[in-house]
Design an enzyme around this catalytic site. Structure first.
Site, PDB file in Angstrom:
ATOM      1  N   SER A  18       0.854  -1.193   0.000  1.00 36.04           N
ATOM      2  CA  SER A  18       0.000   0.000   0.000  1.00 36.04           C
ATOM      3  C   SER A  18       0.886   1.238   0.000  1.00 36.04           C
ATOM      4  O   SER A  18       1.742   1.378  -0.877  1.00 36.04           O
ATOM      5  CB  SER A  18      -0.948  -0.032   1.207  1.00 36.04           C
ATOM      6  OG  SER A  18      -1.878   1.033   1.151  1.00 36.04           O
ATOM      7  N   THR A  19       0.732   2.123   0.980  1.00 32.23           N
ATOM      8  CA  THR A  19       1.490   3.365   1.015  1.00 32.23           C
ATOM      9  C   THR A  19       2.987   3.086   1.002  1.00 32.23           C
ATOM     10  O   THR A  19       3.500   2.371   1.854  1.00 32.23           O
ATOM     11  CB  THR A  19       1.128   4.178   2.275  1.00 32.23           C
ATOM     12  OG1 THR A  19      -0.289   4.303   2.353  1.00 32.23           O
ATOM     13  CG2 THR A  19       1.759   5.550   2.231  1.00 32.23           C
ATOM     14  N   HIS A  46      -2.664  -1.222  -3.238  1.00 32.32           N
ATOM     15  CA  HIS A  46      -3.741  -0.248  -3.057  1.00 32.32           C
ATOM     16  C   HIS A  46      -3.435   0.987  -3.898  1.00 32.32           C
ATOM     17  O   HIS A  46      -2.492   1.720  -3.615  1.00 32.32           O
ATOM     18  CB  HIS A  46      -3.856   0.180  -1.585  1.00 32.32           C
ATOM     19  CG  HIS A  46      -4.243  -0.935  -0.669  1.00 32.32           C
ATOM     20  ND1 HIS A  46      -3.997  -0.897   0.686  1.00 32.32           N
ATOM     21  CD2 HIS A  46      -4.861  -2.112  -0.892  1.00 32.32           C
ATOM     22  CE1 HIS A  46      -4.457  -2.004   1.243  1.00 32.32           C
ATOM     23  NE2 HIS A  46      -4.985  -2.753   0.307  1.00 32.32           N
ATOM     24  N   MET A  59      -0.285   1.437   5.274  1.00 34.73           N
ATOM     25  CA  MET A  59      -1.010   1.723   6.501  1.00 34.73           C
ATOM     26  C   MET A  59      -2.182   0.753   6.630  1.00 34.73           C
ATOM     27  O   MET A  59      -2.664   0.187   5.658  1.00 34.73           O
ATOM     28  CB  MET A  59      -1.503   3.173   6.524  1.00 34.73           C
ATOM     29  CG  MET A  59      -2.569   3.522   5.519  1.00 34.73           C
ATOM     30  SD  MET A  59      -3.080   5.255   5.692  1.00 34.73           S
ATOM     31  CE  MET A  59      -4.588   5.258   4.716  1.00 34.73           C
ATOM     32  N   ASP A  61      -4.724  -4.491   6.210  1.00 33.92           N
ATOM     33  CA  ASP A  61      -5.127  -5.358   5.113  1.00 33.92           C
ATOM     34  C   ASP A  61      -4.048  -6.404   4.826  1.00 33.92           C
ATOM     35  O   ASP A  61      -2.877  -6.064   4.657  1.00 33.92           O
ATOM     36  CB  ASP A  61      -5.386  -4.530   3.854  1.00 33.92           C
ATOM     37  CG  ASP A  61      -5.998  -5.359   2.732  1.00 33.92           C
ATOM     38  OD1 ASP A  61      -6.662  -6.368   3.039  1.00 33.92           O
ATOM     39  OD2 ASP A  61      -5.820  -4.983   1.557  1.00 33.92           O
TER      40      ASP A  61
END
Length: 334
Positions: free
Chosen positions: A151-152, A177, A269, A272
C-alpha cells in the site's frame, strides 16, 4: 496547495471534523506555498500535480531537495495524470490519490485524514537514495507461487523488490492499493524496468513462471483461481476492510494451495492482508513482512508480525533474495 477553490474546500471539509488534524494554510500556487511553508512549518502538505506558474512535480523536486517533508499528491486519473502521480512518488511523495470524478467525493477523499496522519509519521524516501537490487542469477523454481500485498510506499518497494527477480521468477500475483488509472500506468512503468514479464491481471489468464501479474483495481479483487493450473481470477465485489483490491482477498483465495505459497506484506497503513496471511501460514505457507526500518509506513507489516502471521521481518534490499530462497529448488547432489 491547489489552484482550485473547490478542491481546497473539499479537502478542508473532510479534514475539519478530525481532531488529529488542523489545516494551517492554503496556497493556490507554488510561490504562495513556499512562503507559507517557511512561515507555518506544516507537518504534511497536499499538493496538486497541475498548478499555474510551476507544475507540482517541479515544485516537489525543489521541496525534496531543499526542505524535505511528507507530501501527499492529488492528481487526476487521466493517463497524463497517472504518469505524473508515479513520477511524484519517485521524487519522494508519500502517496498519491485521485481527484474526485463525477461527484465521487467520498470515494476520492474518504480516507484522506488517515492517510495524512500516516504520512506525518512516514519514513521519507529522498530522490537519489533508491535501493538498487540486481536480478538474481541461477534460479531453479520449486513450484511455489508468490503473493504480494502493498500500500502506502508500495511503488518504491515493489520496484526495488521486483528488480531482484530474474526473468524466470516464480509466478507472482500483486495487490497494490491504488486507483485503477494509476495501476495501469504503474504496470507499464514496471514492465520497462524489471526482467520478468509484467502484466495487469486478466480473468482466466494462466499464471506461469516468469510472469508477474498485478490487480487491475476498479470494481474487482484479484484472486488465485482454484485448480491444478494456477490462473488469475477477477471477482467483482464490495470493498473488504475498506479496500478494493484487497490483499486479504488475494491471500485467502490461496488457502487451498497454502503449502505451495509464499505470502509477502510490504509497506502500507492499516491491517489489510494480516488476517489472510495468518490463515495461509496456518495452512503451511511461508510468510514474510517488510521490516520497520525500510517501510515508509509500518502498518500492514506490523499487523502481520504482531499476530504471528509473518515468520520474520525482512529488510527491503534483502526481500527478493528471501523470496527466491523459499521458491528455489533444493540443490541436486553432485
Amino acid at each position: 496547495m491547489d489552484d482550485s477553490p473547490t478542491i481546497r474546500g473539499l479537502i478542508r471539509a473532510v479534514l475539519a471534523p478530525d481532531p488529529r488534524l488542523e489545516v494551517v494554510g492554503e496556497a493556490t500556487n507554488p510561490y504562495e506555498a513556499r512562503e507559507l511553508i517557511k512561515a507555518l512549518h506544516p507537518d504534511v502538505l497536499t499538493l496538486d500535480v497541475e498548478m499555474p506558474r510551476m507544475n507540482g512535480l517541479a515544485f516537489l523536486e525543489k521541496l525534496m531537495r531543499l526542505r524535505p517533508m511528507p507530501v501527499v499528491m492529488i492528481s487526476s486519473q487521466t493517463q497524463n495524470g497517472s504518469r505524473a502521480a508515479l513520477e511524484a512518488l519517485a521524487l519522494g511523495a508519500v502517496e498519491c490519490i485521485g481527484k474526485p470524478v463525477s461527484g465521487g467525493f467520498t470515494a476520492a477523499f474518504g480516507s484522506l485524514a488517515d492517510l495524512l496522519v500516516a504520512a506525518a509519521g512516514a519514513r521519507l524516501r529522498l530522490p537519489g537514495r533508491r535501493l538498487r537490487v540486481a536480478p538474481a542469477t541461477g534460479f531453479d523454481w520449486n513450484g511455489r507461487i508468490v503473493l504480494i500485498g502493498s500500500s502506502t510506499g508500495g511503488v518504491d518497494a515493489l520496484e526495488t523488490l521486483l528488480a531482484g527477480f530474474p526473468e524466470n521468477c516464480p509466478p507472482t500475483l500483486i495487490t497494490q492499493h491504488m486507483p485503477e488509472g494509476f495501476l495501469v500506468s504503474f504496470a507499464k512503468r514496471l514492465a520497462g524496468r524489471i526482467a520478468p514479464r509484467m502484466v495487469l491481471a486478466r480473468e482466466g489468464e494462466p499464471l506461469v513462471q516468469g510472469m508477474v501479474a498485478m490487480a487491475p483495481g476498479g470494481e474487482t479483487h484479484l484472486e488465485l483461481a482454484p485448480g491444478l493450473a494456477p490462473r488469475c481470477r477477477l471477482r467483482r465485489g464490495e470493498k473488504v476492510g475498506g479496500y478494493r483490491p484487497s490483499v486479504d482477498v488475494l491471500f485467502r483465495s490461496a488457502e487451498p494451495v497454502a503449502e505451495r505459497t509464499v505470502a509477502v506484506l510490504l509497506t502500507g497503513m492499516g491491517r489489510d492482508g494480516a488476517a489472510g496471511m495468518l490463515a495461509l501460514r496456518q495452512g503451511g505457507a511461508r510468510c514474510l513482512a517488510q521490516d520497520e526500518e525500510t517501510s515508509v509506513v509500518f502498518g500492514m507489516p506490523r499487523a502481520a508480525l504482531e499476530i504471528g502471521a509473518a515468520e520474520r521481518p525482512v529488510a527491503l534490499p534483502e526481500m527478493s533474495a528471501a523470496i527466491l530462497d523459499l521458491c528455489r529448488a533444493a540443490a541436486r547432489p553432485v
